[in-house]
Motif scaffolding. Structure first.
Motif, PDB file in Angstrom:
ATOM      1  N   LYS A 136       0.833  -1.210   0.000  1.00 39.05           N
ATOM      2  CA  LYS A 136       0.000   0.000   0.000  1.00 39.05           C
ATOM      3  C   LYS A 136       0.866   1.257   0.000  1.00 39.05           C
ATOM      4  CE  LYS A 136      -3.965  -2.268   2.141  1.00 39.05           C
ATOM      5  NZ  LYS A 136      -4.738  -2.485   3.386  1.00 39.05           N
ATOM      6  N   ASP A 137       2.001   1.219   0.685  1.00 38.10           N
ATOM      7  CA  ASP A 137       2.966   2.324   0.611  1.00 38.10           C
ATOM      8  C   ASP A 137       3.472   2.488  -0.825  1.00 38.10           C
ATOM      9  OD1 ASP A 137       2.783   2.946   3.275  1.00 38.10           O
ATOM     10  OD2 ASP A 137       4.690   2.016   3.853  1.00 38.10           O
ATOM     11  N   PHE A 138       3.780   1.362  -1.438  1.00 41.19           N
ATOM     12  CA  PHE A 138       4.347   1.356  -2.791  1.00 41.19           C
ATOM     13  C   PHE A 138       3.396   2.007  -3.788  1.00 41.19           C
ATOM     14  CE2 PHE A 138       5.227  -0.798  -6.884  1.00 41.19           C
ATOM     15  CZ  PHE A 138       6.575  -0.504  -7.021  1.00 41.19           C
ATOM     16  N   ILE A 139       2.097   1.762  -3.627  1.00 36.17           N
ATOM     17  CA  ILE A 139       1.139   2.297  -4.605  1.00 36.17           C
ATOM     18  C   ILE A 139       0.577   3.659  -4.187  1.00 36.17           C
ATOM     19  CG2 ILE A 139       0.514   0.000  -5.406  1.00 36.17           C
ATOM     20  CD1 ILE A 139      -2.039   0.163  -3.797  1.00 36.17           C
ATOM     21  N   ASN A 140       1.018   4.149  -3.032  1.00 31.46           N
ATOM     22  CA  ASN A 140       0.616   5.481  -2.586  1.00 31.46           C
ATOM     23  C   ASN A 140       1.539   6.506  -3.240  1.00 31.46           C
ATOM     24  OD1 ASN A 140      -0.075   7.831  -1.312  1.00 31.46           O
ATOM     25  ND2 ASN A 140       0.165   7.032   0.776  1.00 31.46           N
ATOM     26  N   GLU A 147      11.652   8.035  -0.951  1.00 28.80           N
ATOM     27  CA  GLU A 147      11.226   7.566   0.366  1.00 28.80           C
ATOM     28  C   GLU A 147      10.985   6.055   0.367  1.00 28.80           C
ATOM     29  OE1 GLU A 147       8.511  10.520   2.745  1.00 28.80           O
ATOM     30  OE2 GLU A 147       8.123  10.823   0.590  1.00 28.80           O
ATOM     31  N   ILE A 148      10.363   5.580  -0.705  1.00 33.16           N
ATOM     32  CA  ILE A 148      10.100   4.134  -0.818  1.00 33.16           C
ATOM     33  C   ILE A 148      11.414   3.369  -0.889  1.00 33.16           C
ATOM     34  CG2 ILE A 148       9.180   2.341  -2.349  1.00 33.16           C
ATOM     35  CD1 ILE A 148       7.006   3.742  -0.824  1.00 33.16           C
ATOM     36  N   GLU A 149      12.341   3.844  -1.705  1.00 35.35           N
ATOM     37  CA  GLU A 149      13.643   3.172  -1.853  1.00 35.35           C
ATOM     38  C   GLU A 149      14.390   3.133  -0.526  1.00 35.35           C
ATOM     39  OE1 GLU A 149      14.962   3.851  -6.482  1.00 35.35           O
ATOM     40  OE2 GLU A 149      15.468   5.405  -5.042  1.00 35.35           O
ATOM     41  N   THR A 150      14.335   4.233   0.211  1.00 35.53           N
ATOM     42  CA  THR A 150      15.042   4.315   1.494  1.00 35.53           C
ATOM     43  C   THR A 150      14.392   3.409   2.538  1.00 35.53           C
ATOM     44  OG1 THR A 150      15.684   6.591   1.023  1.00 35.53           O
ATOM     45  CG2 THR A 150      15.830   5.859   3.315  1.00 35.53           C
ATOM     46  N   TYR A 158      18.116  -2.170 -14.459  1.00 33.10           N
ATOM     47  CA  TYR A 158      18.101  -1.853 -15.881  1.00 33.10           C
ATOM     48  C   TYR A 158      16.785  -2.236 -16.566  1.00 33.10           C
ATOM     49  CZ  TYR A 158      18.890  -6.833 -16.880  1.00 33.10           C
ATOM     50  OH  TYR A 158      18.760  -8.197 -16.965  1.00 33.10           O
ATOM     51  N   GLN A 159      16.029  -3.171 -15.965  1.00 28.82           N
ATOM     52  CA  GLN A 159      14.775  -3.604 -16.584  1.00 28.82           C
ATOM     53  C   GLN A 159      13.545  -3.147 -15.808  1.00 28.82           C
ATOM     54  OE1 GLN A 159      15.548  -7.927 -16.956  1.00 28.82           O
ATOM     55  NE2 GLN A 159      15.069  -7.694 -19.108  1.00 28.82           N
ATOM     56  N   TRP A 160      13.760  -2.598 -14.630  1.00 29.20           N
ATOM     57  CA  TRP A 160      12.632  -2.300 -13.733  1.00 29.20           C
ATOM     58  C   TRP A 160      12.832  -0.920 -13.120  1.00 29.20           C
ATOM     59  CZ3 TRP A 160      11.381  -1.261  -8.657  1.00 29.20           C
ATOM     60  CH2 TRP A 160      10.092  -1.608  -8.221  1.00 29.20           C
ATOM     61  N   LYS A 161      11.985   0.018 -13.528  1.00 26.28           N
ATOM     62  CA  LYS A 161      12.092   1.396 -13.038  1.00 26.28           C
ATOM     63  C   LYS A 161      10.976   1.638 -12.023  1.00 26.28           C
ATOM     64  CE  LYS A 161      15.409   1.926 -15.968  1.00 26.28           C
ATOM     65  NZ  LYS A 161      16.781   1.741 -15.460  1.00 26.28           N
ATOM     66  N   ILE A 162      11.358   2.068 -10.832  1.00 21.77           N
ATOM     67  CA  ILE A 162      10.414   2.190  -9.723  1.00 21.77           C
ATOM     68  C   ILE A 162       9.247   3.121 -10.048  1.00 21.77           C
ATOM     69  CG2 ILE A 162      11.834   3.949  -8.565  1.00 21.77           C
ATOM     70  CD1 ILE A 162      10.808   2.820  -5.896  1.00 21.77           C
ATOM     71  N   SER A 163       9.517   4.251 -10.676  1.00 20.06           N
ATOM     72  CA  SER A 163       8.452   5.216 -10.962  1.00 20.06           C
ATOM     73  C   SER A 163       7.406   4.625 -11.914  1.00 20.06           C
ATOM     74  CB  SER A 163       9.038   6.499 -11.551  1.00 20.06           C
ATOM     75  OG  SER A 163       9.802   6.204 -12.699  1.00 20.06           O
ATOM     76  N   GLU A 164       7.885   3.908 -12.942  1.00 23.74           N
ATOM     77  CA  GLU A 164       6.968   3.290 -13.915  1.00 23.74           C
ATOM     78  C   GLU A 164       6.121   2.203 -13.256  1.00 23.74           C
ATOM     79  OE1 GLU A 164       9.348   1.767 -17.058  1.00 23.74           O
ATOM     80  OE2 GLU A 164      10.260   3.710 -17.550  1.00 23.74           O
ATOM     81  N   GLN A 165       6.783   1.337 -12.488  1.00 33.84           N
ATOM     82  CA  GLN A 165       6.083   0.199 -11.900  1.00 33.84           C
ATOM     83  C   GLN A 165       5.093   0.635 -10.820  1.00 33.84           C
ATOM     84  OE1 GLN A 165       6.349  -2.666 -13.374  1.00 33.84           O
ATOM     85  NE2 GLN A 165       7.942  -1.845 -14.715  1.00 33.84           N
TER      86      GLN A 165
END
Length: 557
Positions: A136-140, A147-150, A158-165
């Motif tokens: 739920k944090d991830f999709i907020n 903040e999510i990464e930390t 290289y295949q998975w970008k956090i902002s896009e996903q």
């Protein structure tokens, strides 16, 4: 044309030691082992490969390098052979016996590596509620990517970008049905959010057969090339399985016992048992209707025959009824013939399925053993198909837990999937199978060992907040005897943990230590306390069971 290797060893990941069991150090501040390679290209010289080992501490190896030269090193000649062409000495002793075994990849048809999330701290959790909170944090999207990464300690690749996903998953919304159980480490099942935009490698081709607990499937887990010197990279799972289930260094491959699939052969038949009962019902209804019609016809025929001089009209009516009746009989005979033919086909399919241990399930799925065609033929020819897939897996698992097998064929077990040696002795097969099946049920936590010898193992004692600070095993001598204790903090501990149980390894993990270390700075729940106690009991059982397996295998394997 000539290759010379001076192997300086020092592989920290393999935890290498000298042949005498002493400390072995790397010559550099790296984990990977080091070698000096001298490669000579010169026309006319004989093609040769040579090898030498330098063992010991860093300073000892430096000294050996200073004191020796290419001319005075006592090299041993190597003769690398197909398919591996090793540039280190390998013993061929017992190779001929081992080659009689069937490679595990020739036994099971479908297999793959375990799943890879690339972000376990987000996708997998010990606690179901905490996992839901993380997703739920991830999709907020009001929370920044940084903040999510930390918070969850992962980043884009290289295949998975956090902002896009995050945008994709947020658009789909949180789905509680995607929270599944996962076999994460030995005796340590956790929860995973099984979404393709969060899990990097889902391995659906295999995991689809394990994702539903109601299927009661089992999978054998193996490392193809393990860095563990004891050749004990074998375990089982019955859930989605993580690639690190056996080692943090080596990827485990997952071999399911059964596969579930749709097959065109059964599309028009429905599940056999339902089809059969429906056809039987239709047949009986037709038969009943026909019997009524036949009785009516017989009754009218008798009445007609009593009439001395029937009129033309009466004769015409009777003939009309007779012709209708004969047509009905012909139609019924055809229906009966078709039904009996179809029933015969179904019964043949049933008999063949029974022999091959294939089951037709609800919703048109077929459950079939994940065995190759050649292995199925081998089982049929050797044992006349008298053993179930579970019994065969039990036998394989028992072989893999034979101490003689592991030690005798250690050189081969380190470099490839194991080859399984099958006995022609039916009674021995049954014994081994039973021992293996019992072990599988314990390792899957389906059965917990019972009896007096297991009663007090792993009792949690002491006063405190149940917080895991540092797992520490101690043997304490008292006036009443020796106490073997596994502390989680200064005041709380698991009582009666035998030393050989605490130091027991499955794959690269010292099981009990690993379980508690993964919960460092966390408060143990009652379920987790029970799981440590149960794991201690299962490991105790495993040690005893391996002794029984050893008795059955040491003379012939």
């Amino acid at each position: 044309d000539q290759l010379y290797f001076i192997d300086l060893h020092g592989n920290a990941k393999k935890k290498e030691k000298t042949p005498d069991g002493e400390k072995d150090e790397n010559v550099f501040d790296i984990e990977q082992g080091v070698t000096i390679s001298i490669l000579i290209k010169k026309k006319g010289i004989e093609k040769k490969i040579y090898h030498n080992d330098f063992w010991g501490t860093r300073s000892q190896k430096y000294q050996m390098c200073l004191e020796n030269s290419f001319e005075n090193i006592d090299f041993s000649e190597l003769n690398p052979v197909s398919p591996y062409y090793f540039f280190v000495p390998k013993s061929d002793k017992f190779k001929e016996e081992y080659e009689k075994g069937i490679p595990i990849e020739h036994i099971f048809h479908l297999q793959s590596q375990g799943i890879l999330t690339s972000r376990d701290t987000l996708a997998i959790n010990i606690n179901k509620t905490d996992l839901a909170t993380a997703i739920k944090d991830f999709i907020n999207l009001s929370i920044s990517d940084k903040e999510i990464e930390t918070k969850y300690k992962f980043s884009s690749n290289y295949q998975w970008k956090i902002s896009e996903q995050r945008k994709i998953v947020a658009e789909k919304g949180f789905n509680e049905n995607l929270i599944k159980s996962i076999s994460y480490r030995p005796f340590d099942n956790r929860y995973i959010y099984f979404d393709p935009n969060i899990v990097f490698r889902m391995r659906n081709e295999v995991m689809q057969h394990l994702i539903d607990n109601s299927k009661n499937n089992i999978a054998l887990n193996l490392c193809k090339i393990g860095r563990d010197i004891n050749s004990n990279n074998y375990f089982v799972s019955n859930l989605i399985t993580d690639k690190g289930i056996l080692s943090s260094l080596d990827n485990a491959n997952v071999f399911p016992l059964y596969i579930y699939e749709k097959q065109n052969l059964y599309n028009n038949i429905e599940p056999i048992n339902k089809a059969q009962s429906k056809q039987e019902k239709d047949f009986l209804e037709h038969q009943k209707a026909f019997e009524i019609a036949e009785n009516e016809f017989t009754k009218h025929k008798k009445i007609f025959e009593k009439i001395k001089k029937p009129s033309d009209q009466e004769i015409s009516i009777f003939e009309e009824h007779r012709m209708g009746f004969e047509e009905t009989r012909t139609m019924f005979d055809k229906i009966k013939e078709n039904y009996e033919n179809e029933l015969l086909i179904l019964k043949k399919i049933q008999e063949q399925n029974k022999k091959e241990h294939i089951k037709i399930l609800e919703n048109g799925l077929i459950k079939r053993p994940n065995f190759t065609t050649d292995f199925s033929k081998f089982i049929k020819n050797t044992y006349d198909n008298q053993f179930t897939p579970e019994q065969i897996l039990g036998y394989i698992y028992a072989i893999l837990h034979s101490d003689t097998y592991r030690k005798k064929y250690a050189e081969f077990l380190k470099i490839d999937y194991p080859k399984i040696l099958f006995t022609n002795d039916i009674q021995l097969f049954k014994k081994m199978s039973k021992l293996g099946e019992e072990l599988i049920k314990k390792h899957l936590l389906i059965e917990i060992p019972q009896g007096k010898e297991y009663e007090n193992l792993g009792d949690f004692k002491g006063n405190g907040d149940n917080l895991v600070i540092k797992p520490e095993f101690k043997v304490i001598k008292t006036d009443e005897g020796i106490r073997q204790i596994l502390f989680v903090n200064k005041t709380q501990y698991f009582e009666t943990i035998p030393e050989n149980v605490y130091y027991f390894f499955i794959g690269g993990y010292q099981v009990l230590e690993k379980y508690l270390k993964d919960r460092k700075n966390k408060i143990l729940s009652l379920d987790e306390m029970d799981n440590v106690a149960n794991s201690a009991k299962i490991i105790t059982f495993t040690i005893k069971q391996m002794e029984l397996i050893e008795k059955e295998t040491k003379e012939w394997i």
